[in-house]
Design a protein around this motif. Structure first.
Motif, PDB file in Angstrom:
ATOM      1  N   ARG A 147      14.741  13.223  -9.967  1.00 24.92           N
ATOM      2  CA  ARG A 147      14.450  11.874  -9.552  1.00 24.92           C
ATOM      3  C   ARG A 147      15.032  11.514  -8.299  1.00 24.92           C
ATOM      4  NH1 ARG A 147      13.077   8.868 -14.976  1.00 24.92           N
ATOM      5  NH2 ARG A 147      12.848  10.485 -16.095  1.00 24.92           N
ATOM      6  N   PHE A 148      14.248  10.485  -7.545  1.00 19.99           N
ATOM      7  CA  PHE A 148      14.872  10.083  -6.277  1.00 19.99           C
ATOM      8  C   PHE A 148      14.908   8.411  -6.149  1.00 19.99           C
ATOM      9  CE2 PHE A 148      13.312  14.303  -5.746  1.00 19.99           C
ATOM     10  CZ  PHE A 148      14.140  14.893  -4.976  1.00 19.99           C
ATOM     11  N   PRO A 149      15.693   7.943  -5.589  1.00 23.06           N
ATOM     12  CA  PRO A 149      15.442   6.637  -5.416  1.00 23.06           C
ATOM     13  C   PRO A 149      14.359   6.370  -4.422  1.00 23.06           C
ATOM     14  CG  PRO A 149      17.385   7.338  -4.369  1.00 23.06           C
ATOM     15  CD  PRO A 149      16.917   8.314  -5.106  1.00 23.06           C
ATOM     16  N   CYS A 150      13.758   5.391  -4.707  1.00 19.21           N
ATOM     17  CA  CYS A 150      12.540   5.138  -3.610  1.00 19.21           C
ATOM     18  C   CYS A 150      12.069   3.514  -3.561  1.00 19.21           C
ATOM     19  CB  CYS A 150      11.070   5.835  -4.073  1.00 19.21           C
ATOM     20  SG  CYS A 150      10.522   5.096  -5.771  1.00 19.21           S
ATOM     21  N   SER A 151      11.410   3.362  -2.494  1.00 17.76           N
ATOM     22  CA  SER A 151      10.992   1.799  -2.365  1.00 17.76           C
ATOM     23  C   SER A 151       9.385   1.991  -2.659  1.00 17.76           C
ATOM     24  CB  SER A 151      11.235   1.530  -0.953  1.00 17.76           C
ATOM     25  OG  SER A 151      12.326   1.085  -0.673  1.00 17.76           O
ATOM     26  N   ILE A 152       8.815   0.752  -3.261  1.00 16.80           N
ATOM     27  CA  ILE A 152       7.474   0.508  -3.579  1.00 16.80           C
ATOM     28  C   ILE A 152       7.009  -0.476  -2.808  1.00 16.80           C
ATOM     29  CG2 ILE A 152       7.785   1.862  -5.696  1.00 16.80           C
ATOM     30  CD1 ILE A 152       7.381  -0.768  -7.013  1.00 16.80           C
ATOM     31  N   GLY A 153       5.541  -0.773  -3.237  1.00 20.29           N
ATOM     32  CA  GLY A 153       5.004  -1.757  -2.496  1.00 20.29           C
ATOM     33  C   GLY A 153       5.550  -3.495  -2.883  1.00 20.29           C
ATOM     34  N   ARG A 154       5.435  -4.082  -1.917  1.00 13.79           N
ATOM     35  CA  ARG A 154       5.880  -5.532  -2.154  1.00 13.79           C
ATOM     36  C   ARG A 154       5.216  -6.112  -3.143  1.00 13.79           C
ATOM     37  NH1 ARG A 154       1.408  -7.806  -0.199  1.00 13.79           N
ATOM     38  NH2 ARG A 154       0.391  -6.978   1.876  1.00 13.79           N
ATOM     39  N   GLY A 155       3.964  -5.812  -3.334  1.00 10.25           N
ATOM     40  CA  GLY A 155       3.103  -6.277  -4.753  1.00 10.25           C
ATOM     41  C   GLY A 155       3.708  -5.630  -6.071  1.00 10.25           C
ATOM     42  N   GLY A 156       4.701  -4.791  -6.018  1.00 11.61           N
ATOM     43  CA  GLY A 156       5.028  -4.105  -7.313  1.00 11.61           C
ATOM     44  C   GLY A 156       4.336  -3.102  -7.557  1.00 11.61           C
ATOM     45  N   MET A 157       4.313  -2.668  -8.890  1.00 10.58           N
ATOM     46  CA  MET A 157       3.196  -1.693  -9.264  1.00 10.58           C
ATOM     47  C   MET A 157       2.133  -2.231  -9.738  1.00 10.58           C
ATOM     48  SD  MET A 157       5.153   1.012  -9.018  1.00 10.58           S
ATOM     49  CE  MET A 157       4.364   2.252  -9.918  1.00 10.58           C
ATOM     50  N   SER A 158       0.934  -1.493  -9.753  1.00 12.97           N
ATOM     51  CA  SER A 158      -0.450  -1.978 -10.243  1.00 12.97           C
ATOM     52  C   SER A 158      -1.362  -1.015 -10.963  1.00 12.97           C
ATOM     53  CB  SER A 158      -1.085  -2.599  -8.939  1.00 12.97           C
ATOM     54  OG  SER A 158      -2.531  -3.100  -9.331  1.00 12.97           O
TER      55      SER A 158
END
Length: 155
Positions: free
Chosen positions: A4-15
């Protein structure tokens, strides 16, 4: 490989209902279908990687027949430049989100790329540290999958 890796996702969260421009990262299991890199900034990261050229763009215009595909400049429709001044797209993994037969407006250019900094949101992509992204890219196989789960997916 069980990591597992730390990551960044979209400004709108998960959808679970991704739409073009919502800034959300789509929940699901995604295949890795391509790899692009800046040959002027790094060595080829894997044998199937393609160089990003100065005219390479990605269509994000749902009204265009080439929506969610790489296109050459000049290009009259809305698009994203793949050859950026910053290092975010020095190495890009292309996911199969809404590809190869895009549903108009369902979202485009869901890439895996380098983050600006830990925790800084993307426009819907998944972003890792440069070191982790290179480690992941070197180990991708045909059966590699990106699993994006929202909080509701966990027990």
């Amino acid at each position: 490989m069980g990591r597992r890796f730390p990551c960044s996702i979209g400004r709108g969260g998960m959808s679970r209902s991704k739409r073009e421009g919502d800034g959300a990262t789509p929940v699901g299991i995604h295949r890795i279908v391509g790899c692009l890199y800046r040959a002027d900034r790094m060595a080829r990261p894997c044998d199937w990687a393609l160089k990003i050229g100065p005219r390479d763009l990605w269509s994000d215009d749902p009204r265009d027949e080439d929506y969610n595909l790489m296109v050459p400049a000049p290009y009259a429709h809305s698009h994203e430049k793949l050859r950026r001044a910053d290092p975010l797209y020095d190495l890009v993994l292309i996911t199969d989100w809404n590809w190869p037969y895009a549903e108009r407006g369902r979202g485009s250019a869901i890439f895996i790329h380098q983050w600006r900094r830990a925790g800084y949101p993307t426009e819907g992509c998944i972003a890792f540290s440069r070191a982790d992204l290179r480690w992941i890219t070197a180990r991708i196989s045909y059966e590699t999958r990106l699993i994006m789960r929202d909080a509701k997916s966990y027990p």
